[in-house]
Design an enzyme around this catalytic site. Structure first.
Site, PDB file in Angstrom:
ATOM      1  N   GLU A  97      98.813 -51.935 -22.832  1.00 13.83           N
ATOM      2  CA  GLU A  97      97.881 -51.642 -21.748  1.00 13.83           C
ATOM      3  C   GLU A  97      98.119 -52.567 -20.556  1.00 13.83           C
ATOM      4  O   GLU A  97      98.111 -52.133 -19.396  1.00 13.83           O
ATOM      5  CB  GLU A  97      96.430 -51.803 -22.232  1.00 13.83           C
ATOM      6  CG  GLU A  97      96.034 -50.826 -23.334  1.00 13.83           C
ATOM      7  CD  GLU A  97      96.220 -51.392 -24.730  1.00 13.83           C
ATOM      8  OE1 GLU A  97      95.544 -50.933 -25.656  1.00 13.83           O
ATOM      9  OE2 GLU A  97      97.066 -52.307 -24.889  1.00 13.83           O
ATOM     10  N   CYS A 125      91.985 -53.715 -27.257  1.00 16.76           N
ATOM     11  CA  CYS A 125      91.304 -54.916 -27.740  1.00 16.76           C
ATOM     12  C   CYS A 125      90.330 -55.382 -26.652  1.00 16.76           C
ATOM     13  O   CYS A 125      90.307 -54.833 -25.540  1.00 16.76           O
ATOM     14  CB  CYS A 125      92.316 -56.014 -28.057  1.00 16.76           C
ATOM     15  SG  CYS A 125      93.167 -56.670 -26.603  1.00 16.76           S
TER      16      CYS A 125
END
Length: 221
Positions: A97, A125
């Site tokens: 990401e 996360c």
């Protein structure tokens, strides 16, 4: 109730050849602390074996310690453009990401409306979710939809809060349906050269697992 017993991946499924140890002349595998701190693999299509293991929407994700991120980015500026590809994180210090935000997103024309869809093996996360939310708050022209195969540590309060912050920042968060897995298979997975494209074969519990995660996400959000 979803199956609790999960297969352990072979080296090949984790992106390492099964014969990595063969041959005395080959270098011994580096210990984790010797690995480069930041390494991201990018490309247009990922190997089928990675997709079948890493994207599988199981509850207990034994061995699935990478993030695979397939993306479609559409920019509506002076020169409209569409790009697509995938990223995977190789080592614990780098997440796919973050790599997208740092290397792919800057290709968007500044100020132009940019619509991005991610198809990700598991949800972000806490750290990645916070960075994504911050990016969305600062860039009102960016519209992001994240389609996830599995929810990462969804029972942890800080993870739940991070997912809610994503939604509050304008991110559309969805669980991948069987049709979404088929879309990824058709558009982001390598097909053998010289062969006709193979049809997507859903795994046995794909619909049940989708419904499980969809319920969990609804409870969190």
């Amino acid at each position: 109730k979803m199956a609790e017993k999960q297969e352990e991946p072979s080296n090949a499924q984790n992106g390492e050849p099964d014969n990595a140890e063969e041959g005395e002349g080959k270098k011994k595998k580096l210990k984790r602390e010797d690995l480069p701190p930041f390494e991201i693999v990018t490309g247009e299509r990922l190997p089928a074996i990675f997709f079948k293991f890493q994207f599988r929407n199981v509850e207990y994700s034994s061995g699935r310690n990478k993030t695979f991120l397939c993306y479609v980015m559409e920019t509506q500026g002076k020169e409209p453009a569409t790009s697509r590809g995938y990223l995977e994180d190789e080592h614990a210090a780098a997440h796919a990401e973050m790599a997208f935000l740092n290397t792919i997103l800057p290709r968007c024309e500044p100020g132009a409306r940019c619509t991005v869809t991610w198809y990700v093996s598991s949800s972000p996360c806490v750290g990645c979710a916070e960075r994504i939310a911050d990016t969305l708050r600062r860039n009102k022209a960016l519209h992001l939809t994240i389609m996830v195969g599995r929810l990462f540590m969804w029972d942890q309060p800080d993870v739940q809060a991070a997912l809610r912050s994503l939604r509050a920042a304008g991110c559309k968060l969805r669980i991948m349906k069987p049709q979404d897995f088929e879309y990824v298979w058709q558009n982001f997975v390598e097909q053998e050269e010289g062969e006709e494209a193979k049809a997507f074969v859903p795994w046995e519990d794909i619909q049940e697992n989708f419904q499980y995660y969809e319920e969990k996400l609804a409870e969190i959000l």
